[in-house]
Design an enzyme around this catalytic site. Structure first.
Site, mmCIF file in Angstrom:
data_model
loop_
_atom_site.group_PDB
_atom_site.id
_atom_site.type_symbol
_atom_site.label_atom_id
_atom_site.label_comp_id
_atom_site.label_asym_id
_atom_site.label_seq_id
_atom_site.Cartn_x
_atom_site.Cartn_y
_atom_site.Cartn_z
ATOM 1 N N CYS A 259 13.861 -93.403 -26.866
ATOM 2 C CA CYS A 259 13.868 -94.279 -25.697
ATOM 3 C C CYS A 259 14.822 -93.747 -24.637
ATOM 4 C CB CYS A 259 14.271 -95.692 -26.130
ATOM 5 S SG CYS A 259 14.388 -96.839 -24.744
ATOM 6 N N CYS B 255 16.862 -96.407 -22.826
ATOM 7 C CA CYS B 255 17.997 -96.924 -23.608
ATOM 8 C C CYS B 255 19.129 -95.895 -23.664
ATOM 9 C CB CYS B 255 17.594 -97.213 -25.055
ATOM 10 S SG CYS B 255 15.998 -97.984 -25.285
ATOM 11 N N ASP B 256 18.802 -94.639 -23.907
ATOM 12 C CA ASP B 256 19.832 -93.665 -24.285
ATOM 13 C C ASP B 256 20.035 -92.523 -23.297
ATOM 14 O OD1 ASP B 256 20.266 -95.087 -26.653
ATOM 15 O OD2 ASP B 256 18.626 -94.066 -27.659
#
Ligand code: NDP
Length: 316
Positions: free
Chosen positions: A140, A143-144
């Site tokens: 992701c 997200c990261d």
């Protein structure tokens, strides 16, 4: 479904324990409904595999994914939801009340079922990939990606997800290697154009990962070009696997309308499925946004719709 000697009746059964499931539990329990949430095999869902979550409103300094899910869980419990560390292993939606099998042993019935079983990112299956998850390997970018600012990374995949992830990372990272296993991308024409226009993205066709290097953090990726039959090591610190998601719908396919990608189809603008009294929230019905906050939003919608459905059933 086999006959069992123990059957108990629930008003609202929620299957799944990510942001959608817990939010549905918070709203439904707060509305005074008898709510049981079955956490499933991965309590907390996909967010428990990520580190810091910095894009969920209300956490100005970010929050660890597992901590956030514990907060959601505690809030649901404080509102009165019964949270069961158990997995639903079978369902029968052919008549209401609906039948659910818990851990292959106990049958319960429920007037309302909210499905929030999420979707699982597909992985390549390399041993190193699992070992380095959360230590440089992610599924992701939203997200990261932030953790790889000004660093060199690899994105694996040739579909719209991979193209989107690569373009997103191009705003953060110094260089992106997009690895496409065949000679062409599957992504839409528009997304392919966006990839081409990004100077920071180098697309490697016919290329697959041979190995991900590093013990406690990613230090590089060894790739193999099937056309030239050559290997090279890319000096990257991040690896984003973007080869698609698999919605967790196998239990429900005999009963619910499922789209070509395997997502539960809901009535647009709602969480209603084709079976009255069965609702779907979160990633299991969302192939587009797939964010914790959107999952939580549809969890809220499912609980409100469930409440209205029960009220209307009582009036009928
Ligand atoms: P897709 O199934 O479309 O693409 C998967 C990609 O991953 C393909 O290029 C495939 O290669 C590759 N792949 C699969 N397995 C492996 C593997 N083991 N090793 C290397 N590569 C592999 O999945 P997406 O998640 O990209 O998209 C799913 C759906 O969601 C699509 O319909 C897409 O259009 C949609 N979507 C839409 C978006 C938007 O509109 N903004 C954003 C994201 C997705 P190959 O082609 O060789 O099979």
């Amino acid at each position: 479904m086999t006959d069992l000697n123990h059957t108990s009746m629930k008003s609202v059964a929620i299957i799944g324990s990510g942001p959608a499931g817990y939010t549905a539990a918070i709203y439904a329990a707060r509305a005074g409904l008898d709510v049981t949430l079955y956490e499933g095999m991965q309590p907390g869902g996909q967010l428990t595999t990520t580190t810091s979550v910095e894009n969920y409103p209300g956490y100005p300094n970010g929050v660890l994914g597992p901590q956030m899910m514990e907060d959601f869980r505690n809030q649901a419990q404080n509102m009165g939801a019964d949270i069961q560390s158990a997995t639903i292993t079978g369902v029968n939606f052919s008549a209401s009340p609906f039948q659910l099998m818990v851990n292959n042993t106990t049958q319960v019935t429920a007037q309302i079922v909210i499905i929030a079983t999420g979707a699982s990112a597909k992985w390549l299956g390399h041993p190193a990939e699992q070992r380095l998850q959360g230590k440089g390997v992610s599924a992701c970018a939203t997200c990261d990606g932030f953790f790889f600012r000004e660093q060199e990374v690899v994105v694996v995949g040739g579909g719209d997800t991979a193209a989107e992830e690569a373009c997103y990372l191009a705003n953060l990272c110094s260089k992106i290697h997009l690895l496409v296993r065949s000679g062409k991308m599957r992504a839409s024409h528009a997304m392919q154009q966006r990839v081409l226009q990004q100077e920071k993205i180098t697309t490697h066709f016919h290329t697959e990962i041979e190995d991900i290097l590093g013990e406690d953090a990613v230090t590089g990726v060894k790739v193999f070009n099937k056309q030239t039959q050559t290997s090279q090591t890319l000096p990257v610190e991040g690896v984003f696997i973007a080869i698609g998601h698999q919605p967790n719908t196998s239990l429900f396919t005999p009963y619910l309308d499922i789209d070509a990608q395997g997502y539960i189809q809901t009535v647009p603008g709602s969480t209603r499925t084709n079976i009255p009294g069965v609702f779907a929230a979160g990633d299991v019905q969302d192939s587009v946004y797939r964010q914790a906050v959107t999952a939580a939003g549809t969890g809220c919608m499912a609980a409100l719709e469930a409440e209205r459905f029960l009220s209307n059933s009582l009036l009928a």
